[in-house]
Write a protein that holds these residues in place. Structure first.
Motif, PDB file in Angstrom:
ATOM      1  N   THR A 177       1.072  -0.861   0.064  1.00 30.68           N
ATOM      2  CA  THR A 177      -0.250  -0.317  -0.139  1.00 30.68           C
ATOM      3  C   THR A 177       0.823   0.980   0.415  1.00 30.68           C
ATOM      4  N   SER A 178       0.379   2.238  -0.256  1.00 33.65           N
ATOM      5  CA  SER A 178       1.038   3.814  -0.743  1.00 33.65           C
ATOM      6  C   SER A 178       1.332   4.177   1.037  1.00 33.65           C
ATOM      7  N   THR A 179       0.149   4.389   1.350  1.00 30.91           N
ATOM      8  CA  THR A 179       0.384   4.986   3.002  1.00 30.91           C
ATOM      9  C   THR A 179      -0.144   3.882   4.384  1.00 30.91           C
ATOM     10  N   GLU A 181      -1.879   4.112   7.066  1.00 33.54           N
ATOM     11  CA  GLU A 181      -2.990   3.903   7.440  1.00 33.54           C
ATOM     12  C   GLU A 181      -3.889   2.916   5.886  1.00 33.54           C
ATOM     13  N   LYS A 182      -3.707   2.802   4.969  1.00 34.18           N
ATOM     14  CA  LYS A 182      -3.810   1.956   4.447  1.00 34.18           C
ATOM     15  C   LYS A 182      -2.780   0.189   4.778  1.00 34.18           C
ATOM     16  N   ALA A 183      -2.589   0.636   5.336  1.00 33.34           N
ATOM     17  CA  ALA A 183      -1.909  -0.779   5.797  1.00 33.34           C
ATOM     18  C   ALA A 183      -2.304  -1.367   6.317  1.00 33.34           C
ATOM     19  N   LEU A 196       4.851  -0.716   2.397  1.00 31.50           N
ATOM     20  CA  LEU A 196       4.617   0.335   1.671  1.00 31.50           C
ATOM     21  C   LEU A 196       5.373   0.003   0.257  1.00 31.50           C
ATOM     22  N   TYR A 197       5.143   0.900  -0.796  1.00 30.40           N
ATOM     23  CA  TYR A 197       6.112   0.776  -1.636  1.00 30.40           C
ATOM     24  C   TYR A 197       6.370   2.613  -1.844  1.00 30.40           C
ATOM     25  N   GLY A 198       6.401   2.447  -2.837  1.00 29.78           N
ATOM     26  CA  GLY A 198       6.977   4.003  -3.827  1.00 29.78           C
ATOM     27  C   GLY A 198       8.861   4.111  -3.275  1.00 29.78           C
ATOM     28  N   ASP A 225      -1.128  -8.131  -9.405  1.00 27.17           N
ATOM     29  CA  ASP A 225      -0.634  -7.039  -9.827  1.00 27.17           C
ATOM     30  C   ASP A 225      -1.881  -5.274 -10.522  1.00 27.17           C
ATOM     31  N   GLY A 226      -2.999  -5.002  -9.586  1.00 30.99           N
ATOM     32  CA  GLY A 226      -3.875  -3.925 -10.447  1.00 30.99           C
ATOM     33  C   GLY A 226      -2.863  -2.128 -10.955  1.00 30.99           C
ATOM     34  N   VAL A 227      -2.056  -2.666 -10.263  1.00 33.80           N
ATOM     35  CA  VAL A 227      -0.892  -1.289 -10.601  1.00 33.80           C
ATOM     36  C   VAL A 227      -0.733  -0.881 -11.972  1.00 33.80           C
ATOM     37  N   VAL A 274      -8.603  -9.933 -18.301  1.00 33.13           N
ATOM     38  CA  VAL A 274     -10.268  -9.462 -17.308  1.00 33.13           C
ATOM     39  C   VAL A 274     -11.275 -10.198 -16.970  1.00 33.13           C
ATOM     40  N   LEU A 275     -12.350  -9.627 -16.262  1.00 37.09           N
ATOM     41  CA  LEU A 275     -13.261 -10.575 -15.210  1.00 37.09           C
ATOM     42  C   LEU A 275     -13.911 -11.516 -16.552  1.00 37.09           C
ATOM     43  N   ASN A 276     -14.610 -10.496 -17.613  1.00 34.29           N
ATOM     44  CA  ASN A 276     -15.938 -10.840 -18.801  1.00 34.29           C
ATOM     45  C   ASN A 276     -15.025 -12.113 -18.833  1.00 34.29           C
ATOM     46  N   SER A 325      -7.102   9.712  -7.008  1.00 34.90           N
ATOM     47  CA  SER A 325      -6.073  10.482  -6.036  1.00 34.90           C
ATOM     48  C   SER A 325      -5.055   9.593  -5.333  1.00 34.90           C
ATOM     49  N   ARG A 326      -5.809   8.034  -5.066  1.00 33.68           N
ATOM     50  CA  ARG A 326      -5.339   7.208  -3.930  1.00 33.68           C
ATOM     51  C   ARG A 326      -5.591   7.806  -2.599  1.00 33.68           C
ATOM     52  N   LYS A 327      -6.697   8.164  -2.339  1.00 35.79           N
ATOM     53  CA  LYS A 327      -7.030   8.140  -1.383  1.00 35.79           C
ATOM     54  C   LYS A 327      -8.401   7.193  -0.498  1.00 35.79           C
TER      55      LYS A 327
HETATM   56  P1  NDP Z   1      -9.151   0.881  -6.002  1.00 37.60           P
HETATM   57  O1  NDP Z   1      -9.641   1.036  -5.062  1.00 37.60           O
HETATM   58  O2  NDP Z   1      -7.706  -0.741  -6.561  1.00 37.60           O
HETATM   59  O3  NDP Z   1      -7.963   1.652  -6.822  1.00 37.60           O
HETATM   60  C1  NDP Z   1      -6.918   1.911  -7.151  1.00 37.60           C
HETATM   61  C2  NDP Z   1      -5.709   1.866  -5.833  1.00 37.60           C
HETATM   62  O4  NDP Z   1      -4.932   1.993  -6.729  1.00 37.60           O
HETATM   63  C3  NDP Z   1      -5.189   2.920  -5.545  1.00 37.60           C
HETATM   64  O5  NDP Z   1      -5.476   2.903  -4.467  1.00 37.60           O
HETATM   65  C4  NDP Z   1      -3.554   2.504  -4.865  1.00 37.60           C
HETATM   66  O6  NDP Z   1      -3.666   2.072  -3.926  1.00 37.60           O
HETATM   67  C5  NDP Z   1      -2.995   2.036  -6.485  1.00 37.60           C
HETATM   68  N1  NDP Z   1      -2.615   3.325  -7.255  1.00 37.60           N
HETATM   69  C6  NDP Z   1      -0.942   2.810  -7.599  1.00 37.60           C
HETATM   70  N2  NDP Z   1      -1.000   3.932  -8.138  1.00 37.60           N
HETATM   71  C7  NDP Z   1      -1.434   4.697  -8.689  1.00 37.60           C
HETATM   72  C8  NDP Z   1      -1.794   5.668  -9.469  1.00 37.60           C
HETATM   73  N3  NDP Z   1      -0.622   6.678 -10.111  1.00 37.60           N
HETATM   74  N4  NDP Z   1      -2.993   6.636  -9.708  1.00 37.60           N
HETATM   75  C9  NDP Z   1      -4.078   5.747  -8.717  1.00 37.60           C
HETATM   76  N5  NDP Z   1      -4.244   4.742  -8.411  1.00 37.60           N
HETATM   77  C10 NDP Z   1      -3.051   3.762  -8.061  1.00 37.60           C
HETATM   78  O7  NDP Z   1      -9.553   0.600  -7.734  1.00 37.60           O
HETATM   79  P2  NDP Z   1     -10.346  -1.273  -8.307  1.00 37.60           P
HETATM   80  O8  NDP Z   1     -10.641  -1.624  -6.951  1.00 37.60           O
HETATM   81  O9  NDP Z   1     -11.472  -0.363  -8.709  1.00 37.60           O
HETATM   82  O10 NDP Z   1      -8.981  -1.180  -9.083  1.00 37.60           O
HETATM   83  C11 NDP Z   1      -7.627  -2.147  -9.038  1.00 37.60           C
HETATM   84  C12 NDP Z   1      -6.974  -2.524 -10.104  1.00 37.60           C
HETATM   85  O11 NDP Z   1      -7.780  -3.884 -10.532  1.00 37.60           O
HETATM   86  C13 NDP Z   1      -7.279  -1.514 -11.136  1.00 37.60           C
HETATM   87  O12 NDP Z   1      -6.266  -1.594 -12.347  1.00 37.60           O
HETATM   88  C14 NDP Z   1      -8.057  -2.092 -11.971  1.00 37.60           C
HETATM   89  O13 NDP Z   1      -8.019  -1.219 -13.175  1.00 37.60           O
HETATM   90  C15 NDP Z   1      -8.024  -3.754 -12.087  1.00 37.60           C
HETATM   91  N6  NDP Z   1      -9.605  -4.341 -12.245  1.00 37.60           N
HETATM   92  C16 NDP Z   1      -9.259  -5.362 -13.382  1.00 37.60           C
HETATM   93  C17 NDP Z   1      -9.909  -5.986 -13.675  1.00 37.60           C
HETATM   94  C18 NDP Z   1      -9.965  -6.885 -14.519  1.00 37.60           C
HETATM   95  O14 NDP Z   1     -11.191  -7.413 -15.245  1.00 37.60           O
HETATM   96  N7  NDP Z   1      -8.783  -7.199 -15.029  1.00 37.60           N
HETATM   97  C19 NDP Z   1     -11.689  -6.181 -13.206  1.00 37.60           C
HETATM   98  C20 NDP Z   1     -12.095  -4.921 -11.849  1.00 37.60           C
HETATM   99  C21 NDP Z   1     -10.422  -3.959 -11.632  1.00 37.60           C
HETATM  100  P3  NDP Z   1      -2.320   2.799  -3.078  1.00 37.60           P
HETATM  101  O15 NDP Z   1      -2.490   4.005  -2.869  1.00 37.60           O
HETATM  102  O16 NDP Z   1      -1.927   1.858  -1.985  1.00 37.60           O
HETATM  103  O17 NDP Z   1      -1.215   2.559  -3.731  1.00 37.60           O
END
Ligand code: NDP
Length: 337
Positions: A177-179, A181-183, A196-198, A225-227, A274-276, A325-327
Protein backbone atom coordinates in the motif's frame (compact mmCIF):
# COMPACT_ATOMS: atom_id res chain seq x y z
CA UNK A 1 -43.89 -5.88 -20.84
CA UNK A 2 -43.46 -2.54 -19.11
CA UNK A 3 -46.15 -0.48 -17.51
CA UNK A 4 -46.05 2.98 -15.99
CA UNK A 5 -42.40 3.56 -16.79
CA UNK A 6 -41.27 7.11 -17.41
CA UNK A 7 -39.84 7.79 -20.86
CA UNK A 8 -36.94 9.94 -19.66
CA UNK A 9 -34.25 9.35 -17.07
CA UNK A 10 -31.03 10.83 -15.69
CA UNK A 11 -27.70 9.33 -16.80
CA UNK A 12 -24.06 10.20 -15.99
CA UNK A 13 -22.84 10.54 -19.50
CA UNK A 14 -19.83 11.66 -21.52
CA UNK A 15 -19.92 12.97 -25.09
CA UNK A 16 -16.11 13.21 -25.30
CA UNK A 17 -13.19 11.69 -23.39
CA UNK A 18 -10.97 13.88 -21.27
CA UNK A 19 -10.57 15.36 -17.79
CA UNK A 20 -13.17 14.99 -15.00
CA UNK A 21 -15.25 17.87 -16.37
CA UNK A 22 -16.47 15.84 -19.37
CA UNK A 23 -18.82 14.07 -16.94
CA UNK A 24 -22.38 15.41 -17.03
CA UNK A 25 -25.74 14.19 -15.85
CA UNK A 26 -28.04 14.36 -18.89
CA UNK A 27 -31.61 13.45 -19.65
CA UNK A 28 -31.81 10.37 -21.86
CA UNK A 29 -34.54 8.02 -23.03
CA UNK A 30 -35.30 5.09 -20.76
CA UNK A 31 -34.01 2.12 -22.77
CA UNK A 32 -36.34 -0.69 -23.82
CA UNK A 33 -35.23 -4.24 -23.14
CA UNK A 34 -34.66 -6.15 -26.39
CA UNK A 35 -34.78 -9.92 -26.73
CA UNK A 36 -32.91 -11.57 -23.89
CA UNK A 37 -32.49 -8.33 -21.95
CA UNK A 38 -33.77 -7.07 -18.63
CA UNK A 39 -34.44 -3.48 -17.54
CA UNK A 40 -33.95 -2.64 -13.88
CA UNK A 41 -34.37 0.49 -11.77
CA UNK A 42 -30.98 1.29 -10.27
CA UNK A 43 -30.51 1.78 -6.53
CA UNK A 44 -26.71 1.82 -6.39
CA UNK A 45 -23.88 1.97 -8.89
CA UNK A 46 -20.44 0.67 -8.02
CA UNK A 47 -17.43 2.83 -8.93
CA UNK A 48 -14.42 1.14 -10.49
CA UNK A 49 -11.09 2.26 -11.89
CA UNK A 50 -12.58 1.12 -15.19
CA UNK A 51 -14.90 4.17 -15.17
CA UNK A 52 -11.89 6.45 -15.02
CA UNK A 53 -10.21 4.65 -17.96
CA UNK A 54 -13.43 4.99 -19.98
CA UNK A 55 -13.64 8.68 -19.14
CA UNK A 56 -9.96 9.55 -19.66
CA UNK A 57 -9.28 7.57 -22.83
CA UNK A 58 -7.19 4.61 -21.58
CA UNK A 59 -10.13 2.50 -22.82
CA UNK A 60 -12.27 3.39 -25.85
CA UNK A 61 -15.96 2.70 -25.34
CA UNK A 62 -18.32 4.07 -28.01
CA UNK A 63 -19.16 7.75 -27.48
CA UNK A 64 -21.58 9.05 -26.21
CA UNK A 65 -21.22 6.75 -23.26
CA UNK A 66 -23.06 6.36 -19.97
CA UNK A 67 -20.64 5.59 -17.16
CA UNK A 68 -21.02 2.87 -14.56
CA UNK A 69 -20.30 -0.76 -15.34
CA UNK A 70 -21.79 -2.22 -12.18
CA UNK A 71 -25.15 -1.58 -10.57
CA UNK A 72 -27.95 -3.14 -8.60
CA UNK A 73 -31.66 -2.50 -8.29
CA UNK A 74 -35.10 -3.88 -9.06
CA UNK A 75 -36.39 -5.41 -12.31
CA UNK A 76 -39.07 -3.30 -14.02
CA UNK A 77 -39.35 -4.94 -17.46
CA UNK A 78 -38.09 -8.00 -19.31
CA UNK A 79 -37.53 -8.52 -23.03
CA UNK A 80 -38.76 -11.42 -25.12
CA UNK A 81 -37.40 -14.83 -24.36
CA UNK A 82 -36.16 -13.94 -20.87
CA UNK A 83 -36.63 -16.70 -18.35
CA UNK A 84 -36.01 -16.61 -14.64
CA UNK A 85 -36.54 -12.86 -14.07
CA UNK A 86 -39.69 -10.89 -13.41
CA UNK A 87 -40.67 -7.39 -12.29
CA UNK A 88 -39.88 -6.86 -8.64
CA UNK A 89 -36.81 -9.12 -8.52
CA UNK A 90 -33.78 -7.60 -6.82
CA UNK A 91 -30.82 -7.97 -9.17
CA UNK A 92 -27.27 -6.87 -9.90
CA UNK A 93 -25.17 -6.85 -13.05
CA UNK A 94 -21.95 -5.66 -14.46
CA UNK A 95 -22.42 -4.12 -17.85
CA UNK A 96 -20.35 -2.24 -20.41
CA UNK A 97 -21.53 1.12 -19.07
CA UNK A 98 -25.04 2.34 -18.41
CA UNK A 99 -25.01 1.75 -14.65
CA UNK A 100 -25.02 5.35 -13.42
CA UNK A 101 -28.55 5.99 -14.61
CA UNK A 102 -32.07 5.71 -13.23
CA UNK A 103 -32.62 2.62 -15.39
CA UNK A 104 -30.10 0.13 -16.73
CA UNK A 105 -30.27 -2.69 -19.29
CA UNK A 106 -28.43 -5.98 -18.88
CA UNK A 107 -28.49 -9.24 -20.78
CA UNK A 108 -30.29 -11.84 -18.65
CA UNK A 109 -27.15 -14.01 -18.97
CA UNK A 110 -25.15 -11.44 -17.01
CA UNK A 111 -27.74 -10.62 -14.39
CA UNK A 112 -27.84 -12.20 -10.98
CA UNK A 113 -30.84 -12.43 -8.70
CA UNK A 114 -29.87 -11.42 -5.19
CA UNK A 115 -30.20 -14.10 -2.56
CA UNK A 116 -32.55 -13.51 0.36
CA UNK A 117 -30.98 -11.04 2.76
CA UNK A 118 -28.50 -9.49 0.29
CA UNK A 119 -29.17 -5.79 -0.24
CA UNK A 120 -28.75 -3.95 -3.53
CA UNK A 121 -26.11 -1.85 -1.75
CA UNK A 122 -24.05 -4.92 -0.83
CA UNK A 123 -24.48 -6.31 -4.35
CA UNK A 124 -23.23 -3.11 -6.00
CA UNK A 125 -20.36 -3.11 -3.53
CA UNK A 126 -19.12 -6.61 -4.27
CA UNK A 127 -20.26 -7.92 -7.63
CA UNK A 128 -17.60 -6.77 -10.07
CA UNK A 129 -14.54 -6.69 -7.86
CA UNK A 130 -15.70 -9.83 -6.04
CA UNK A 131 -16.16 -11.81 -9.25
CA UNK A 132 -12.76 -10.55 -10.39
CA UNK A 133 -11.09 -11.65 -7.17
CA UNK A 134 -12.84 -15.02 -7.15
CA UNK A 135 -12.22 -15.97 -10.78
CA UNK A 136 -8.62 -14.74 -10.72
CA UNK A 137 -7.58 -16.76 -7.62
CA UNK A 138 -9.03 -19.87 -9.26
CA UNK A 139 -8.20 -19.44 -12.92
CA UNK A 140 -5.43 -16.88 -13.43
CA UNK A 141 -3.39 -18.47 -10.66
CA UNK A 142 -4.86 -21.19 -8.50
CA UNK A 143 -4.12 -20.04 -4.96
CA UNK A 144 -3.34 -22.94 -2.64
CA UNK A 145 -2.54 -23.43 1.05
CA UNK A 146 1.05 -22.62 1.92
CA UNK A 147 1.71 -20.36 -1.04
CA UNK A 148 3.08 -16.84 -0.68
CA UNK A 149 0.82 -14.42 -2.56
CA UNK A 150 1.56 -10.74 -3.14
CA UNK A 151 -1.29 -8.27 -3.70
CA UNK A 152 -0.46 -4.76 -4.85
CA UNK A 153 -2.79 -1.93 -3.74
CA UNK A 154 -4.05 -4.29 -1.05
CA UNK A 155 -6.37 -1.74 0.58
CA UNK A 156 -8.20 -0.91 -2.66
CA UNK A 157 -11.63 -2.17 -3.64
CA UNK A 158 -10.31 -5.24 -5.43
CA UNK A 159 -7.29 -5.51 -3.14
CA UNK A 160 -9.24 -6.00 0.09
CA UNK A 161 -11.31 -8.76 -1.51
CA UNK A 162 -8.22 -10.51 -2.90
CA UNK A 163 -6.57 -10.37 0.53
CA UNK A 164 -9.54 -12.05 2.19
CA UNK A 165 -9.96 -14.72 -0.49
CA UNK A 166 -6.28 -15.65 -0.53
CA UNK A 167 -6.33 -15.96 3.26
CA UNK A 168 -9.48 -18.05 3.05
CA UNK A 169 -7.67 -20.35 0.60
CA UNK A 170 -4.80 -20.81 3.05
CA UNK A 171 -2.10 -18.63 1.51
CA UNK A 172 0.33 -16.37 3.32
CA UNK A 173 -0.62 -12.93 2.06
CA UNK A 174 1.71 -10.01 1.56
CA UNK A 175 0.15 -6.71 0.55
CA UNK A 176 1.54 -3.41 -0.65
CA UNK A 177 0.00 0.00 0.00
CA UNK A 178 1.10 3.62 -0.35
CA UNK A 179 0.38 4.71 3.23
CA UNK A 180 0.53 3.33 6.75
CA UNK A 181 -3.17 4.02 7.20
CA UNK A 182 -3.95 1.79 4.23
CA UNK A 183 -1.47 -0.81 5.50
CA UNK A 184 -3.43 -1.02 8.76
CA UNK A 185 -6.66 -1.55 6.80
CA UNK A 186 -5.12 -4.34 4.70
CA UNK A 187 -3.78 -6.00 7.86
CA UNK A 188 -7.17 -5.84 9.48
CA UNK A 189 -8.60 -7.55 6.41
CA UNK A 190 -6.20 -10.41 7.04
CA UNK A 191 -2.92 -9.67 5.26
CA UNK A 192 -0.01 -11.31 7.11
CA UNK A 193 2.47 -8.65 6.03
CA UNK A 194 1.97 -5.25 4.47
CA UNK A 195 4.81 -3.29 2.89
CA UNK A 196 4.77 0.36 1.91
CA UNK A 197 5.85 0.79 -1.70
CA UNK A 198 6.95 3.88 -3.55
CA UNK A 199 10.01 6.03 -4.17
CA UNK A 200 13.16 4.72 -2.51
CA UNK A 201 11.53 1.71 -0.84
CA UNK A 202 13.15 -1.68 -1.37
CA UNK A 203 10.21 -4.02 -1.02
CA UNK A 204 11.91 -6.77 -3.02
CA UNK A 205 14.46 -7.57 -0.32
CA UNK A 206 11.74 -7.40 2.35
CA UNK A 207 9.79 -9.98 0.34
CA UNK A 208 12.88 -12.21 0.10
CA UNK A 209 13.20 -12.05 3.89
CA UNK A 210 9.56 -12.99 4.42
CA UNK A 211 9.48 -15.80 1.87
CA UNK A 212 12.90 -17.36 2.50
CA UNK A 213 14.48 -19.53 -0.16
CA UNK A 214 17.74 -19.13 -2.04
CA UNK A 215 18.60 -17.72 -5.44
CA UNK A 216 15.77 -18.03 -7.90
CA UNK A 217 13.66 -19.97 -5.38
CA UNK A 218 13.05 -16.95 -3.17
CA UNK A 219 10.02 -14.71 -3.58
CA UNK A 220 6.28 -15.19 -3.90
CA UNK A 221 4.43 -17.84 -5.90
CA UNK A 222 2.24 -15.25 -7.57
CA UNK A 223 1.62 -11.52 -7.64
CA UNK A 224 -1.75 -9.89 -8.38
CA UNK A 225 -0.86 -6.50 -9.84
CA UNK A 226 -3.52 -3.88 -10.58
CA UNK A 227 -1.03 -1.01 -10.35
CA UNK A 228 0.55 -1.73 -13.75
CA UNK A 229 3.25 0.53 -15.14
CA UNK A 230 4.92 1.44 -11.82
CA UNK A 231 5.21 -2.10 -10.41
CA UNK A 232 5.46 -4.48 -13.40
CA UNK A 233 9.28 -4.50 -13.70
CA UNK A 234 9.68 -5.13 -9.98
CA UNK A 235 7.28 -8.09 -10.20
CA UNK A 236 9.92 -10.06 -12.15
CA UNK A 237 12.28 -9.82 -9.17
CA UNK A 238 9.81 -10.63 -6.44
CA UNK A 239 8.28 -13.82 -7.88
CA UNK A 240 10.07 -17.12 -7.44
CA UNK A 241 11.02 -19.73 -10.06
CA UNK A 242 7.92 -20.99 -11.92
CA UNK A 243 5.91 -18.15 -10.40
CA UNK A 244 3.08 -16.20 -12.02
CA UNK A 245 2.65 -12.49 -12.62
CA UNK A 246 -1.01 -11.58 -13.02
CA UNK A 247 -1.04 -8.08 -14.48
CA UNK A 248 -4.67 -7.07 -14.13
CA UNK A 249 -4.96 -3.31 -14.28
CA UNK A 250 -3.58 0.11 -15.10
CA UNK A 251 -3.98 2.23 -11.96
CA UNK A 252 -0.58 3.88 -12.60
CA UNK A 253 -0.82 3.50 -16.39
CA UNK A 254 -0.77 0.57 -18.84
CA UNK A 255 2.19 -1.83 -18.86
CA UNK A 256 4.41 -1.25 -21.93
CA UNK A 257 5.41 -4.14 -24.24
CA UNK A 258 8.13 -6.49 -22.99
CA UNK A 259 10.23 -9.31 -24.45
CA UNK A 260 9.06 -12.89 -23.70
CA UNK A 261 12.70 -13.86 -23.08
CA UNK A 262 12.40 -11.89 -19.86
CA UNK A 263 10.45 -14.90 -18.52
CA UNK A 264 13.26 -17.39 -19.15
CA UNK A 265 15.58 -16.89 -16.14
CA UNK A 266 12.89 -18.21 -13.75
CA UNK A 267 10.44 -19.91 -16.16
CA UNK A 268 7.81 -17.39 -15.19
CA UNK A 269 4.26 -17.04 -16.46
CA UNK A 270 2.58 -13.74 -17.16
CA UNK A 271 -1.13 -13.39 -17.77
CA UNK A 272 -3.33 -10.39 -18.40
CA UNK A 273 -6.88 -11.49 -17.64
CA UNK A 274 -10.12 -9.51 -17.60
CA UNK A 275 -13.20 -10.63 -15.73
CA UNK A 276 -15.41 -10.92 -18.80
CA UNK A 277 -13.60 -13.90 -20.30
CA UNK A 278 -13.90 -15.92 -17.06
CA UNK A 279 -17.67 -15.43 -16.83
CA UNK A 280 -18.39 -15.61 -20.54
CA UNK A 281 -21.13 -18.23 -20.43
CA UNK A 282 -24.33 -17.98 -18.46
CA UNK A 283 -23.28 -21.02 -16.47
CA UNK A 284 -19.89 -19.55 -15.56
CA UNK A 285 -21.48 -16.27 -14.55
CA UNK A 286 -24.21 -17.85 -12.44
CA UNK A 287 -21.89 -20.37 -10.77
CA UNK A 288 -19.33 -17.77 -9.74
CA UNK A 289 -21.99 -15.22 -8.67
CA UNK A 290 -23.69 -17.80 -6.48
CA UNK A 291 -20.38 -18.73 -4.90
CA UNK A 292 -19.49 -15.06 -4.38
CA UNK A 293 -22.72 -14.20 -2.56
CA UNK A 294 -22.34 -17.31 -0.43
CA UNK A 295 -18.83 -16.24 0.59
CA UNK A 296 -20.30 -12.89 1.68
CA UNK A 297 -23.19 -14.49 3.51
CA UNK A 298 -20.91 -16.95 5.32
CA UNK A 299 -18.74 -14.07 6.51
CA UNK A 300 -15.62 -15.04 4.54
CA UNK A 301 -15.77 -11.78 2.60
CA UNK A 302 -16.38 -8.63 4.63
CA UNK A 303 -17.41 -5.62 2.58
CA UNK A 304 -15.84 -2.20 3.10
CA UNK A 305 -17.44 0.93 1.68
CA UNK A 306 -15.23 4.01 1.46
CA UNK A 307 -18.11 6.40 0.74
CA UNK A 308 -21.41 6.92 -1.02
CA UNK A 309 -21.57 9.76 -3.56
CA UNK A 310 -24.72 11.53 -4.72
CA UNK A 311 -26.01 10.92 -8.24
CA UNK A 312 -25.09 14.33 -9.63
CA UNK A 313 -22.36 15.40 -12.06
CA UNK A 314 -20.35 16.66 -9.09
CA UNK A 315 -20.89 13.44 -7.17
CA UNK A 316 -19.71 11.21 -10.02
CA UNK A 317 -16.76 13.53 -10.72
CA UNK A 318 -15.76 13.55 -7.06
CA UNK A 319 -15.84 9.74 -6.94
CA UNK A 320 -13.49 9.57 -9.94
CA UNK A 321 -11.23 12.23 -8.44
CA UNK A 322 -11.05 10.35 -5.16
CA UNK A 323 -10.36 6.89 -6.60
CA UNK A 324 -7.60 8.23 -8.86
CA UNK A 325 -6.01 10.34 -6.13
CA UNK A 326 -5.19 7.20 -4.08
CA UNK A 327 -7.09 8.51 -1.07
CA UNK A 328 -9.70 5.75 -0.97
CA UNK A 329 -9.83 2.33 0.55
CA UNK A 330 -12.57 -0.17 -0.18
CA UNK A 331 -15.57 0.51 -2.39
CA UNK A 332 -17.00 3.77 -3.71
CA UNK A 333 -20.72 3.83 -4.47
CA UNK A 334 -23.04 6.15 -6.38
CA UNK A 335 -26.40 6.32 -4.62
CA UNK A 336 -28.77 6.57 -7.57
CA UNK A 337 -32.16 6.15 -5.90
P1 NDP B 1 -8.79 0.62 -6.19
O1 NDP B 1 -9.81 0.84 -5.16
O2 NDP B 1 -7.80 -0.46 -5.97
O3 NDP B 1 -8.05 1.98 -6.46
C1 NDP B 1 -6.85 2.04 -7.15
C2 NDP B 1 -5.64 1.88 -6.21
O4 NDP B 1 -4.48 1.70 -7.01
C3 NDP B 1 -5.36 3.11 -5.38
O5 NDP B 1 -6.08 3.17 -4.18
C4 NDP B 1 -3.87 2.98 -5.12
O6 NDP B 1 -3.59 2.26 -3.91
C5 NDP B 1 -3.36 2.16 -6.30
N1 NDP B 1 -2.49 2.95 -7.17
C6 NDP B 1 -1.17 2.76 -7.38
N2 NDP B 1 -0.66 3.66 -8.19
C7 NDP B 1 -1.68 4.50 -8.53
C8 NDP B 1 -1.76 5.67 -9.32
N3 NDP B 1 -0.69 6.18 -9.96
N4 NDP B 1 -2.95 6.28 -9.43
C9 NDP B 1 -4.04 5.80 -8.82
N5 NDP B 1 -4.01 4.69 -8.04
C10 NDP B 1 -2.84 4.05 -7.89
O7 NDP B 1 -9.51 0.38 -7.61
P2 NDP B 1 -10.25 -0.93 -8.14
O8 NDP B 1 -10.45 -1.89 -7.05
O9 NDP B 1 -11.40 -0.49 -8.95
O10 NDP B 1 -9.21 -1.54 -9.18
C11 NDP B 1 -7.93 -2.02 -8.79
C12 NDP B 1 -7.21 -2.49 -10.04
O11 NDP B 1 -7.82 -3.68 -10.52
C13 NDP B 1 -7.28 -1.47 -11.17
O12 NDP B 1 -6.07 -1.51 -11.90
C14 NDP B 1 -8.40 -2.02 -12.03
O13 NDP B 1 -8.31 -1.62 -13.37
C15 NDP B 1 -8.17 -3.52 -11.87
N6 NDP B 1 -9.35 -4.33 -12.18
C16 NDP B 1 -9.23 -5.22 -13.20
C17 NDP B 1 -10.27 -6.02 -13.56
C18 NDP B 1 -10.08 -7.00 -14.66
O14 NDP B 1 -11.04 -7.61 -15.11
N7 NDP B 1 -8.86 -7.20 -15.14
C19 NDP B 1 -11.57 -5.93 -12.89
C20 NDP B 1 -11.59 -5.01 -11.76
C21 NDP B 1 -10.50 -4.23 -11.45
P3 NDP B 1 -2.25 2.68 -3.08
O15 NDP B 1 -2.47 4.11 -2.69
O16 NDP B 1 -2.21 1.76 -1.93
O17 NDP B 1 -1.11 2.49 -4.04
Amino acid sequence: SSTNLPTKMRAANITEQGDFDVIQVRELDVPKPAQGQVLYKVDYGGVNMWDTYARSGVYKPGIPFTLGNESAGEVVAVGEGVEGFKAGDKVAAYTTGGGFADYCIAPADKLVKLPEGTSTRDAATVLLQGLTALTFVKEAHEVKPGQFILIHAAAGGLGLLLVQLCKHLGATVIGTTSTQEKADIAKKAGADHVLLYGEGRDIVSEIYKITGGEGIDRGVHAVFDGVGKDTFDMDFDLVRRKGTIITLGNASGPVPPFAPLKLAPKNLKVCRPVLNQYVHTREEFQTYSTELFKLVKDGHLKLAVHAEYPFTADGVKQAQKDITSRKTSGKLLIKVA
